[in-house]
Design a protein around this motif. Structure first.
Motif, PDB file in Angstrom:
ATOM      1  N   LEU A 181       0.871  -1.251  -0.027  1.00 42.41           N
ATOM      2  CA  LEU A 181       0.095  -0.138  -0.008  1.00 42.41           C
ATOM      3  C   LEU A 181       0.834   1.252   0.106  1.00 42.41           C
ATOM      4  N   LEU A 221      -7.340   5.557   2.752  1.00 40.03           N
ATOM      5  CA  LEU A 221      -7.558   4.282   2.417  1.00 40.03           C
ATOM      6  C   LEU A 221      -8.741   3.836   1.998  1.00 40.03           C
ATOM      7  N   ARG A 245      -5.212   5.737  -1.565  1.00 45.33           N
ATOM      8  CA  ARG A 245      -4.992   4.341  -2.121  1.00 45.33           C
ATOM      9  C   ARG A 245      -6.369   3.831  -2.198  1.00 45.33           C
ATOM     10  N   THR A 247      -7.920   0.309  -3.029  1.00 50.78           N
ATOM     11  CA  THR A 247      -7.143  -0.904  -2.987  1.00 50.78           C
ATOM     12  C   THR A 247      -7.974  -2.065  -3.672  1.00 50.78           C
TER      13      THR A 247
END
Length: 366
Positions: A181, A221, A245, A247
Motif C-alpha cells: 500500500l 485508504l 489508496r 485498494t
C-alpha cells in the motif's frame, strides 16, 4: 418455545444470538444454505440444522422442504432473517395453520407495492412483526405511504432491535498496513471499508480529503470492491491522489482496518447498521460517519466519534480535520467508541429484547 429460524447465508451476530437464545429455553430449528458460514457453529452448539438450497425467491425444492417441515412439526414462531428465505416460506405456508412470523430487515428501501415479491415478504399480512436493525429502517416502514395517505405498518408492528456483538470478534492481534500500500509509517490513516459505490459517499469523501492540508501527512485508504468506475476517475483526478489508496477487494481488509487512526463511512442513503463501523469502534478507533441509516445509532456525536449531515462535504472535512489535528481527542473518542460497543450492542441485549418479542407473540408457549 419452538422457533423455526430461516436464514440464507448466515451472519455471526445473528447466529450467536440464536445460539444464546437456545440457552434461555428456545428450541431452535435452523434452515440455511448448505454452505452457510455459521452452519458448523450451529451444529457444534448442538442445534438442528436443515439445509435449504434457496437458489431464488421461488425455489421449488426449498418450498417443498419448508412445507413438509411445517406439516410434520409444530412451531410457536417463525423468525426469518433473510428476504429470500421469507418469500419461499410464505409460499410454502399457503393454506397451512397460521403461525406468527417475524421478519428481519437490515436495509432501507427496495420495497415496492408494485413488486409481487414484496407482498410475499414484508407486505404479507401474515407478518406479525418486522424487526429493524436500526431506528431509521423502522421510520422508513412507518412513513411509507400506501394509498390516499394510508399506512400499512403500525408502530406496534415494527420494532428496532440492534444486532449484538462481542468486541473480541473483531480484535486484530497485529493490525498493520501491508507494504504494497506504500503508506509511510508516520502517516495518519483515514480508512473506509465498504463497497465502493457512489451512494456510500465516496466521492464526497475524496472531495473532503483533498481539502485537508497536506502538512498533516494524512492518507486516505478506500478498501473494498469497486462498483462505480467514477470513483476510480475521482481518485485519479484528485489533487490529493498521491495520498489516496484505492485498494479494491482485499482478503486482508480486517487487518488493514485495524491499523486505521480514523474510520469513516459518509454514506448518502440506505445505510443499515454498518458492521465496518462496529468493527472499528470495537477496536477503539473513532469514527466519522454521516447521519444516514443506523450510523447515528452507533456513533454518539462528540463522544464516540462525529456524525455529519449526509452529502455535506464541508462538514465532513471539518470533522476529519478536528480528529486529525487532535491526537488526545482521537484517543478519548476511540476509548468511548469501544465502551459503547461493549456495553450497548451486546448479544445479551439482543437476546433479551428478542425473547420479550417472542413472549408477546406466543404467550402460551412461554
Amino acid at each position: 418455545m419452538k422457533i423455526l429460524y430461516l436464514f440464507d447465508t448466515t451472519d455471526r451476530a445473528e447466529s450467536e444470538s440464536v445460539i444464546e437464545m437456545a440457552q434461555h429455553g428456545v428450541e431452535p430449528t435452523i434452515c440455511c444454505r448448505p454452505d452457510a458460514p455459521m452452519r458448523k457453529r450451529f451444529e457444534q452448539a448442538g442445534l438442528e440444522v436443515i439445509p435449504l438450497p434457496l437458489r431464488s425467491k421461488l425455489d421449488l425444492q426449498s418450498i417443498r422442504i419448508l412445507r413438509q417441515l411445517r406439516r410434520s412439526r409444530q412451531f410457536d414462531i417463525v423468525h426469518a432473517y433473510y428476504k429470500i428465505a421469507l418469500t419461499n416460506y410464505n409460499l410454502a405456508a399457503v393454506g397451512l395453520p397460521r403461525v406468527p412470523v417475524i421478519a428481519y430487515r437490515g436495509i432501507i428501501g427496495n420495497l415496492s407495492y408494485w413488486d409481487p415479491f414484496s407482498w410475499l415478504s414484508f407486505l404479507d399480512p401474515r407478518i406479525e412483526r418486522i424487526v429493524c436493525v436500526c431506528e431509521a429502517i423502522r421510520q422508513y416502514f412507518l412513513g411509507k405511504p400506501f394509498f390516499l395517505g394510508l399506512r400499512l405498518f403500525s408502530p406496534e408492528q415494527v420494532v428496532t432491535i440492534h444486532k449484538g456483538h462481542q468486541p473480541q470478534w473483531y480484535q486484530q492481534p497485529e493490525p498493520q498496513l501491508p507494504d504494497d500500500l506504500q503508506v509511510p509509517n508516520e502517516a495518519l490513516v483515514i480508512g473506509c471499508v465498504s463497497r465502493m459505490k457512489k451512494r456510500k459517499g465516496i466521492i464526497e469523501l475524496i472531495n473532503a480529503f483533498e481539502q485537508i492540508p497536506a502538512e498533516f501527512n494524512a492518507y486516505l485508504l478506500l478498501v473494498g470492491p469497486i462498483e462505480d468506475k467514477i470513483i476510480e476517475q475521482s481518485v485519479r483526478r484528485s489533487s490529493a491522489a498521491a495520498r489516496i489508496r484505492l485498494t479494491g477487494y482485499r482478503t486482508d481488509a480486517p487487518k488493514i482496518a485495524g491499523a486505521f487512526d480514523i474510520k469513516t463511512l459518509p454514506s448518502l442513503r440506505r445505510e443499515g447498521l454498518p458492521r465496518a463501523v462496529i468493527e472499528a469502534m470495537a477496536q477503539g478507533i473513532p469514527a466519522v460517519v454521516s447521519d444516514s441509516g443506523g450510523n447515528p445509532d452507533l456513533v454518539i456525536d462528540g463522544q464516540s466519534g462525529r456524525v455529519v449531515p449526509a452529502g455535506d462535504t464541508e462538514a465532513l472535512r471539518v470533522a476529519l480535520t478536528e480528529l486529525i489535528a487532535n491526537p488526545e481527542l482521537r484517543q478519548q473518542m476511540g476509548k468511548a467508541a469501544a465502551q459503547r460497543i461493549k456495553e450497548d450492542f451486546t448479544v445479551e441485549k439482543t437476546v433479551t429484547q428478542t425473547l420479550k418479542l417472542y413472549r408477546e407473540l406466543a404467550p402460551a408457549a412461554s
